[in-house]
Design an enzyme around this catalytic site. Structure first.
Site, PDB file in Angstrom:
ATOM      1  N   ASP A 191       0.807  -1.327  -0.087  1.00  0.00           N
ATOM      2  CA  ASP A 191       0.136   0.063  -0.105  1.00  0.00           C
ATOM      3  C   ASP A 191       0.766   1.338  -0.030  1.00  0.00           C
ATOM      4  O   ASP A 191       1.808   1.312   0.850  1.00  0.00           O
ATOM      5  CB  ASP A 191      -0.816   0.181   1.191  1.00  0.00           C
ATOM      6  CG  ASP A 191      -1.870  -1.154   1.566  1.00  0.00           C
ATOM      7  OD1 ASP A 191      -1.685  -2.239   0.523  1.00  0.00           O
ATOM      8  OD2 ASP A 191      -2.707  -1.165   2.546  1.00  0.00           O
ATOM      9  N   ARG A 212      -8.607  -0.747  10.873  1.00  0.00           N
ATOM     10  CA  ARG A 212      -7.414  -0.165  10.536  1.00  0.00           C
ATOM     11  C   ARG A 212      -7.500   0.867   9.409  1.00  0.00           C
ATOM     12  O   ARG A 212      -8.728   1.109   8.804  1.00  0.00           O
ATOM     13  CB  ARG A 212      -6.535  -1.503   9.935  1.00  0.00           C
ATOM     14  CG  ARG A 212      -7.386  -2.389   8.890  1.00  0.00           C
ATOM     15  CD  ARG A 212      -6.432  -3.548   8.252  1.00  0.00           C
ATOM     16  NE  ARG A 212      -7.433  -4.354   7.560  1.00  0.00           N
ATOM     17  CZ  ARG A 212      -7.856  -5.418   7.798  1.00  0.00           C
ATOM     18  NH1 ARG A 212      -8.131  -5.764   9.162  1.00  0.00           N
ATOM     19  NH2 ARG A 212      -8.365  -6.323   6.925  1.00  0.00           N
TER      20      ARG A 212
END
Length: 584
Positions: free
Chosen positions: A66, A191
Site C-alpha cells: 500500500d 485499520r
C-alpha cells in the site's frame, strides 16, 4: 547520483541489516493468516530483470504494497509505503519513505516508521498524513500490538525545518484509538485511518475501516487536539454484506472544473461540493467509490441516487489495482491518486527476481461535469520522460482484420495515445440486457472474436510473430430495445500475454460512459511488465501486469489493429519512447 542519495541508500541498507533479526507472525496485506509465512531472503535482485519497470515507482528490492501518507511539504512530495526489508513476500512491514520534486523521480530515505513499541511491535500498517493548520504534518497509522489487536497511533516529524522529513517520532500517548469491551470494535478489523478533516465545530474527524460480521463500515472518531479521540455513536457510512472496508478515503470534489479541493474545505461561495467515499473491499481486492453528500451536522455520508457502497459501485481501476490513497496537492491545486499494483506471477518467481509490487503512475483525479463519475489522468509530469516520438500516423483506415505496426518507438517502454472514429454505428451487435458484467463480456469475447464494431485498439508488448501480445481494445454494442442507445466496452486481454502458463492472465473489462458518435480515445502507458490504459479520456482505467517471454526489450512490438467486421478510422496516433525515471 548525488552524495546525499548515496548516503540515504547506505542508511536504508544499514536499516535492512539492523532489522534482519526482527520477526513478525503476520502475512499479507492487512490480513492475518493461520499459515505463517516469513522470508529471510535478502538476495539482491538478479541481473537479468526484463520485468522491472523503467518509470513506475518501486524500491530497489523486496516486497511493497500500500501507498501510505502521500503529501506535499515545503515543496517536496512524500510517498511512504508498506515495505518488507527482509524479502520479496509480505512480512516485517515498515513505512519506507521516498521524496520527489515532480512525482516521477524519487530519492529514497531510511524507513520513517518501524516496529519499536508495544503499540506497533507486530507491524506498522497503513495510514495517512494530515497537514495541520500551522503547516505541521502528522501521520496516523495502524499498529499491531502484542495481542495482535489493531490500534491507531500518531507520529510526527522530529525536525520541521527538514523538508525531507527524514526522522519521525511516536507519541507516548499511543495508541490513540483502540478496541475495547465498551466500544464494540472488532480488534482484528480496525485499520487504515484516513487523512483527517476539520469540522465547523473546530473538531477533527477521521474514519477508520472496519467490519462487524458482514457489515463493512467507516468508523468516525473526533478530536479537539488531534491526540484525544472519541468514537462517534454512528459510523460515517456502512453497508450490510460487503465485508471488511480497507484503506478508506474521504474527500471533497467540485463540479466546477478539474481543480482539487483541500480535504477540510467547505467550498467557495456558491460552490456546491460533493464528497467521495472510497473503500478497498477485502473480499474482492478491488477499490470502489461512491459520490454523495456529506451531512456535516450529523457526520453522515449519503450516496447519490444510483450509488451503493458494495461490489456494484464504480471502481477507480478495473484491472489490478488496490489500497489506493489520495492527497491534495496545494502547490498545483489538484488531487493526486496513488494505487498499488501487485504481481501476476508466482511467489516463486517474485522471490527469484527479488522484488514484488509497484505503484501506478500518480493520477490527477476529479469529478466529471455530469457529477456521476470520477475522471483520472496520469500526472502531466510523466510527459517529461517522453523522448523519440512517432507522429505521422493519422487519417488511416483500419479495415476489417487489419494490423498496423508502429515503428520507431521503444515498444517495451512507451506512452501511446490514439484516437479512433467509428463508422456505421447501426452495424453494431446487439447487447443483451443480461450482459451487465464487462469483465465477463471481455473474457467470453476475447480479441479473437469478431463483432460488428470491434475489437479495435492496440496490441502492446507483442512478439514479432504474435506468439505473445496484450491487447487493449474497444467494442461497441447497441441496445436491443433502443437502437439509438450504444454501449462501449473497453477490454484489456492478457490471455496471450505470455508463453508462461503459471501467470495470472485474467482478462479485464469496463464500460466506458462516452458517446460513440464522437472519436474514442485510448492512452496506454507501457512499462515492461505493466500496462496502464485510459479509455475515453480517463473515464475508464485498466491496469494489467504481464510477463512476456519473447516480447521483452528490443524484441517488443506495438500495433494498432481492427478485428471487427466494419472498418474503423484511425484519426491520430502518437507514440513516444519513454526515458527511465530516476528512482533509488
Amino acid at each position: 547520483m548525488t552524495k546525499e542519495v548515496c548516503s540515504n541508500i547506505g542508511l536504508w541498507l544499514l536499516f535492512t541489516l539492523l532489522i534482519g533479526n526482527y520477526v513478525v507472525n503476520l502475512e499479507a496485506s492487512h490480513h492475518v493468516y493461520k499459515r505463517l509465512t516469513q522470508s529471510t531472503n535478502t538476495k539482491s535482485p538478479s541481473v537479468n530483470q526484463p520485468y522491472r519497470t523503467g518509470f513506475h515507482f518501486q524500491p530497489p528490492k523486496n516486497w511493497m504494497n500500500d501507498p501510505n501518507g502521500p503529501m506535499i511539504y515545503k515543496g517536496i512530495y512524500h510517498l511512504f509505503y508498506q515495505w518488507n526489508p527482509k524479502g520479496a513476500v509480505w512480512g516485517n512491514i515498515v513505512w519506507a519513505h521516498s521524496t520527489s520534486t515532480d512525482l516521477i523521480n524519487w530519492e529514497p530515505h531510511p524507513p520513517a516508521i518501524f516496529p519499536s513499541a508495544p503499540f506497533d511491535i507486530n507491524g506498522c500498517w497503513s495510514g495517512s498524513a494530515t497537514i495541520l493548520p500551522n503547516g505541521k504534518p502528522v501521520i496516523l497509522y495502524t499498529g499491531i500490538d502484542p495481542k495482535n489487536q489493531q490500534v491507531q497511533n500518531i507520529a510526527e516529524p522530529k525536525n520541521l525545518s527538514d523538508p525531507y522529513l527524514r526522522e519521525w517520532k511516536k507519541s507516548p500517548l499511543n495508541p490513540l484509538m483502540a478496541p475495547n469491551a465498551v466500544n464494540g470494535i472488532n480488534s482484528s478489523s480496525f485499520r487504515d485511518p484516513t487523512t483527517a478533516w476539520l469540522g465547523q465545530d473546530k473538531k477533527w474527524r477521521v474514519i477508520i475501516g472496519s467490519k462487524i460480521h458482514r457489515r463493512g463500515l467507516a468508523i468516525t472518531y473526533t478530536s479537539k487536539d488531534f491526540l484525544k479521540w472519541e468514537k462517534s455513536p454512528e459510523p460515517l457510512h456502512y453497508d450490510d454484506g460487503s465485508g471488511m472496508w480497507e484503506c478508506p478515503d474521504f474527500f471533497p470534489v467540485t463540479r466546477f472544473g478539474s481543480n482539487g479541493v483541500e480535504t477540510s474545505s467547505f467550498g467557495e461561495p456558491n460552490e456546491i461540493l460533493k464528497h467521495v467515499l472510497k473503500v478497498s473491499l477485502d473480499d474482492t481486492k478491488h477499490d470502489y467509490y461512491t459520490i454523495g453528500t456529506y451531512d456535516r451536522v450529523k457526520d453522515k455520508f449519503v450516496p447519490d441516487n444510483g450509488f451503493k457502497m458494495d461490489g456494484t459501485a464504480p471502481r477507480y481501476d478495473y484491472g489490478k489495482y488496490y489500497a489506493s490513497k489520495t492527497f491534495y496537492d496545494s502547490a498545483k491545486n489538484r488531487r493526486i491518486l496513488w494505487g498499488w499494483t501487485n504481481e501476476s506471477s508466482s511467489v516463486e518467481d517474485d522471490v527469484e527476481k527479488g522484488w514484488s509490487g509497484i505503484q501506478t503512475i500518480p493520477r490527477k483525479i476529479w469529478l466529471d461535469r455530469s457529477g456521476k463519475q470520477l475522471i483520472q489522468w496520469p500526472v502531466r509530469e510523466v510527459e517529461r520522460l517522453r523522448t523519440k516520438q512517432v507522429k505521422n500516423l493519422r487519417n488511416k483506415v483500419l479495415k476489417s482484420g487489419s494490423r498496423l505496426e508502429v515503428y520507431g518507438v521503444t515498444a517495451a517502454q512507451a506512452d501511446v495515445e490514439v484516437l479512433f472514429k467509428v463508422r456505421d454505428l447501426e452495424k453494431a451487435d446487439v447487447i443483451e440486457p443480461s450482459w451487465t458484467d464487462p469483465q465477463l463480456i471481455c473474457s467470453q469475447m476475447n480479441v479473437s472474436v469478431k463483432s460488428g464494431l470491434g475489437p479495435f485498439g492496440l496490441m502492446v508488448l507483442a512478439s514479432k510473430n504474435l506468439e505473445e501480445y496484450t491487447s487493449v481494445y474497444f467494442r461497441i454494442f447497441k441496445a436491443r430495445q433502443n437502437n439509438d442507445k450504444y454501449v462501449v466496452v473497453m477490454c484489456s486481454d492478457q490471455s496471450r500475454s505470455s508463453l508462461e502458463e503459471d501467470n495470472d492472465k485474467t482478462t479485464y473489462g469496463a464500460f466506458v460512459d462516452i458517446n460513440p458518435h464522437q472519436p474514442l480515445s485510448l492512452r496506454s502507458l507501457i512499462d515492461h511488465s505493466v500496462v496502464e490504459s485510459f479509455g475515453g479520456k480517463g473515464r475508464a482505467c485498466i491496469t494489467s501486469r504481464v510477463y512476456p517471454k519473447l516480447a521483452i526489450g528490443k524484441s517488443s512490438h506495438l500495433f494498432a489493429f481492427n478485428y471487427g467486421y466494419q472498418s474503423v478510422d484511425l484519426l491520430n496516433l502518437n507514440a513516444w519512447s519513454m526515458n527511465s525515471a530516476q528512482i533509488s
